[in-house]
Design a protein around this motif. Structure first.
Motif, short mmCIF file in Angstrom:
data_model
loop_
_atom_site.label_atom_id
_atom_site.label_comp_id
_atom_site.label_asym_id
_atom_site.label_seq_id
_atom_site.Cartn_x
_atom_site.Cartn_y
_atom_site.Cartn_z
N PRO A 180 38.16 65.66 18.72
CA PRO A 180 37.71 64.28 18.97
C PRO A 180 38.91 63.09 17.98
O PRO A 180 38.04 63.01 16.67
CB PRO A 180 36.30 64.18 19.64
N GLY A 181 39.30 62.59 18.68
CA GLY A 181 39.81 61.25 17.41
C GLY A 181 41.07 61.75 16.57
O GLY A 181 42.12 60.38 15.81
N PHE A 182 41.13 62.92 16.71
CA PHE A 182 42.75 63.21 16.02
C PHE A 182 43.37 64.46 16.69
O PHE A 182 42.95 65.59 16.02
CB PHE A 182 42.14 64.06 14.28
N PRO A 183 43.96 64.49 17.41
CA PRO A 183 44.42 65.28 18.14
C PRO A 183 45.25 65.87 18.07
O PRO A 183 45.94 66.87 18.28
CB PRO A 183 44.88 64.95 19.48
N ASP A 184 46.75 65.87 17.02
CA ASP A 184 47.43 66.18 16.02
C ASP A 184 46.79 66.56 15.08
O ASP A 184 47.82 67.64 14.37
CB ASP A 184 48.19 64.90 15.83
N GLU A 185 45.65 66.86 14.70
CA GLU A 185 45.02 67.64 13.69
C GLU A 185 44.74 69.15 14.44
O GLU A 185 43.58 69.09 14.52
CB GLU A 185 44.52 67.30 12.70
N LYS A 186 45.87 70.04 13.55
CA LYS A 186 45.27 70.77 14.82
C LYS A 186 44.75 72.61 13.76
O LYS A 186 44.10 73.22 14.26
CB LYS A 186 46.23 71.61 15.70
N GLN A 187 44.95 72.20 12.37
CA GLN A 187 44.62 73.41 11.49
C GLN A 187 43.61 73.36 10.30
O GLN A 187 44.09 71.61 10.16
CB GLN A 187 46.06 74.59 10.70
N PHE A 188 42.83 73.13 9.81
CA PHE A 188 41.90 72.96 8.99
C PHE A 188 41.91 74.31 8.44
O PHE A 188 41.69 76.10 8.71
CB PHE A 188 40.52 72.48 9.29
N THR B 174 47.17 67.21 6.45
CA THR B 174 47.04 65.96 6.27
C THR B 174 45.65 65.81 4.40
O THR B 174 44.39 65.98 5.13
CB THR B 174 46.35 64.82 6.97
N THR B 175 46.18 65.51 4.06
CA THR B 175 46.42 66.05 2.51
C THR B 175 44.88 64.75 2.50
O THR B 175 43.87 65.48 2.33
CB THR B 175 46.70 65.40 1.44
N THR B 176 44.41 63.44 2.85
CA THR B 176 43.37 62.54 3.10
C THR B 176 42.47 62.95 4.37
O THR B 176 41.05 62.28 3.99
CB THR B 176 44.38 61.59 3.33
N LEU B 177 42.12 63.69 4.70
CA LEU B 177 42.04 64.75 5.66
C LEU B 177 40.48 65.66 5.91
O LEU B 177 41.36 66.57 5.90
CB LEU B 177 43.04 64.62 7.52
N ALA B 178 39.80 65.22 5.21
CA ALA B 178 38.58 66.37 4.85
C ALA B 178 37.18 65.92 5.56
O ALA B 178 36.94 64.46 5.64
CB ALA B 178 38.17 66.59 3.86
N PHE B 179 37.20 66.51 6.71
CA PHE B 179 34.90 66.15 7.27
C PHE B 179 33.94 66.74 5.79
O PHE B 179 34.06 68.46 6.11
CB PHE B 179 35.23 66.79 8.56
N VAL B 180 33.39 65.85 5.50
CA VAL B 180 32.28 67.29 4.71
C VAL B 180 31.21 67.69 6.05
O VAL B 180 30.94 67.03 7.21
CB VAL B 180 32.13 66.34 4.33
N ILE B 181 31.28 69.46 5.85
CA ILE B 181 30.21 69.87 7.17
C ILE B 181 29.33 70.25 6.70
O ILE B 181 29.65 70.92 5.05
CB ILE B 181 30.87 70.86 7.90
N ALA B 182 28.58 70.59 6.84
CA ALA B 182 27.28 71.81 6.88
C ALA B 182 26.51 72.94 8.06
O ALA B 182 27.03 72.03 9.15
CB ALA B 182 26.10 70.98 6.12
N MET C 193 37.26 74.90 17.96
CA MET C 193 37.18 73.66 18.79
C MET C 193 35.24 72.46 18.55
O MET C 193 33.91 73.20 17.99
CB MET C 193 36.68 74.12 19.79
N GLN C 194 35.36 71.16 18.23
CA GLN C 194 34.46 70.48 18.13
C GLN C 194 34.08 70.25 19.76
O GLN C 194 34.63 69.78 20.86
CB GLN C 194 34.59 69.20 16.93
#
Length: 149
Positions: free
Chosen positions: A26-34, A53-61, A123-124
């Motif tokens: 959500p909010g990044f529909p074109d970002e399909k691989q992480f 996208t180099t600058t796109l990373a979410f901190v997760i836990a 999936m989020q």
């Protein structure tokens, strides 16, 4: 395969570890691989880094680390979309909003990231009828960082 990352610079990754979000996030529909890369030595925090996208990373836990009573019901459409056959094939993460100081960091418990660890489909999911918040304080049930018990 080598990629540039937000937090680790250039890293070599195993293509078999790439997560596939068919509809993006959500909010990044074109970002399909992480890819998930550890951020802490204890493995408690990680970065979900975009391959594209180099600058796109979410901190997760893992939300269960901070809220042992966290309980979600995964709807059938998610189970089908991710091709989940067994509960042990599931991984659940929360995206964090990192604050300064770090002890004020919050987790999005209302929209967990659900991963089938066998096939790497992810999936989020925005939970319906949830009592969980998008900015849940994560250090309320834990001892402060650096304290001894």
């Amino acid at each position: 395969m080598h990629i540039q990352t937000k937090y680790h610079g250039e890293v070599e990754i195993n293509q078999e570890e790439i997560l596939s979000f068919k509809k993006g996030i959500p909010g990044f529909p074109d970002e399909k691989q992480f890819i998930i890369l550890p951020l802490s030595d204890d493995g408690e925090f990680a970065a979900m880094q975009s391959i594209q996208t180099t600058t796109l990373a979410f901190v997760i836990a893992n939300p269960f680390s901070f809220e042992p009573t966290y309980d979600i019901e995964i709807e059938n459409y998610v189970i089908e979309a991710l091709e989940i056959k067994d509960e042990k094939d599931l991984a659940v993460y929360s995206i964090l909003t990192v604050q300064d100081p770090f002890e004020k960091t919050t987790a999005n418990f209302q929209a967990p990231v659900i991963i089938n660890i066998k096939n790497k489909h992810a999936m989020q999911v925005i939970l319906n009828n949830s009592n969980y918040e998008t900015k849940h304080p994560i250090f309320t049930n834990k001892m402060p960082v650096g304290s001894k018990g």
